[in-house]
Enzyme design. Structure first.
Site, short mmCIF file in Angstrom:
data_model
loop_
_atom_site.label_atom_id
_atom_site.label_comp_id
_atom_site.label_asym_id
_atom_site.label_seq_id
_atom_site.Cartn_x
_atom_site.Cartn_y
_atom_site.Cartn_z
N GLY A 45 34.33 43.44 -7.69
CA GLY A 45 34.00 42.31 -8.55
C GLY A 45 32.78 41.60 -8.00
O GLY A 45 32.49 41.70 -6.80
N GLN A 50 26.85 34.77 -6.74
CA GLN A 50 26.64 35.65 -5.58
C GLN A 50 25.28 36.35 -5.60
O GLN A 50 24.88 36.94 -4.60
CB GLN A 50 27.75 36.70 -5.50
CG GLN A 50 29.12 36.10 -5.20
CD GLN A 50 30.16 37.18 -5.07
OE1 GLN A 50 30.72 37.64 -6.07
NE2 GLN A 50 30.42 37.62 -3.85
N CYS A 98 35.36 39.45 0.53
CA CYS A 98 34.35 38.98 -0.42
C CYS A 98 32.98 39.47 0.05
O CYS A 98 32.68 39.38 1.24
CB CYS A 98 34.37 37.46 -0.49
SG CYS A 98 33.13 36.77 -1.59
N LEU A 99 32.17 39.97 -0.87
CA LEU A 99 30.85 40.50 -0.50
C LEU A 99 29.95 39.42 0.09
O LEU A 99 29.04 39.72 0.85
CB LEU A 99 30.17 41.15 -1.71
CG LEU A 99 30.87 42.39 -2.28
CD1 LEU A 99 30.15 42.88 -3.53
CD2 LEU A 99 30.95 43.52 -1.25
N HIS A 140 39.86 35.70 -8.12
CA HIS A 140 38.87 35.59 -7.03
C HIS A 140 37.47 35.32 -7.61
O HIS A 140 36.75 34.43 -7.15
CB HIS A 140 38.90 36.88 -6.19
CG HIS A 140 37.88 36.91 -5.09
ND1 HIS A 140 38.23 36.93 -3.75
CD2 HIS A 140 36.53 36.94 -5.11
CE1 HIS A 140 37.14 36.95 -3.02
NE2 HIS A 140 36.08 36.97 -3.82
N GLU A 141 37.09 36.10 -8.63
CA GLU A 141 35.76 35.93 -9.23
C GLU A 141 35.64 34.60 -9.97
O GLU A 141 34.60 33.95 -9.95
CB GLU A 141 35.43 37.10 -10.16
CG GLU A 141 35.44 38.48 -9.49
CD GLU A 141 34.63 38.53 -8.21
OE1 GLU A 141 33.60 37.85 -8.10
OE2 GLU A 141 35.05 39.27 -7.29
N HIS A 144 34.69 31.85 -7.80
CA HIS A 144 33.25 31.81 -7.51
C HIS A 144 32.49 30.95 -8.53
O HIS A 144 31.61 30.19 -8.15
CB HIS A 144 32.65 33.22 -7.54
CG HIS A 144 32.78 33.97 -6.26
ND1 HIS A 144 32.22 33.53 -5.07
CD2 HIS A 144 33.37 35.15 -5.96
CE1 HIS A 144 32.49 34.41 -4.11
NE2 HIS A 144 33.19 35.41 -4.62
NI NI Z 1 33.96 37.10 -3.65
#
Ligand code: NI
Length: 186
Positions: A45, A50, A98-99, A140-141, A144
């Protein structure tokens, strides 16, 4: 095009994303670049903040969880201007990463069932209910685009213990295999 992923500490990750205007001409290309960026980093995701865009947009590809949840085999979706209408059920833990927070994974409790309203890429308004890993990734997304990160959901002591590692990420002092951009890199 692969875009640099914004690292923990960048203020853009703390902003509440703005709504996207219907048929915004730039969104199509942004979505394409976000897919390239997410797959390049082996993510499941990715949210617009991000990649430095404070917008209510995220993408999810949950097909990697097909083995445990066969219905996710073709789960690849774009969520534009989403609103989570309801979250229900007994919270369950899952080891999330998380990236934007490379190298850190923690067990996070979330409710198992969500109902979400959103526009897809064709600007069709949909209301859908998700469970399991699909719900988990969407939650999660969604955080963000609300300016939240999974580490915010940890108990205070865990957060405190994690702080030195998070401080290192702010400075870009981490090993990563994909392109990133750090707020305070020396
Ligand atoms: Ni994330």
């Amino acid at each position: 095009m692969v875009l640099p992923i914004v690292g923990y500490g960048d203020p853009v990750l703390r902003k509440v994303g703005e709504e996207i205007e219907e048929n915004d001409p730039h969104i199509k290309e942004l979505i394409k670049n976000m897919w390239d960026t997410m797959y390049n980093a082996n993510g499941v995701g990715l949210a617009a903040p991000q990649v430095g865009k404070s917008l209510r947009l995220f993408i999810v590809d949950a097909s990697t969880f097909e083995e445990d949840e066969p219905e996710l085999a073709n789960f690849k979706k774009v969520f534009i201007n989403p609103i989570i209408l309801e979250e229900t059920g007994k919270e369950w833990p899952y080891n999330e990463g998380c990236l934007s927070v490379p190298g850190i994974r923690e067990d996070i409790d979330r409710k198992p069932v969500i109902t979400i309203e959103y526009y897809n890429e064709k600007w069709e308004l949909l209301e859908e209910t998700y469970t399991g890993m699909a719900a988990r990734i969407i939650q999660h997304e969604y955080d963000h685009i609300e300016g939240k990160l999974f580490t915010d959901l940890l108990p205070p002591l865990k957060k405190k213990l994690l702080k030195p590692r998070l401080d290192k990420i702010v400075k870009g002092d981490v090993k990563i295999h994909y392109r990133m951009r750090f707020f305070n890199r020396k």
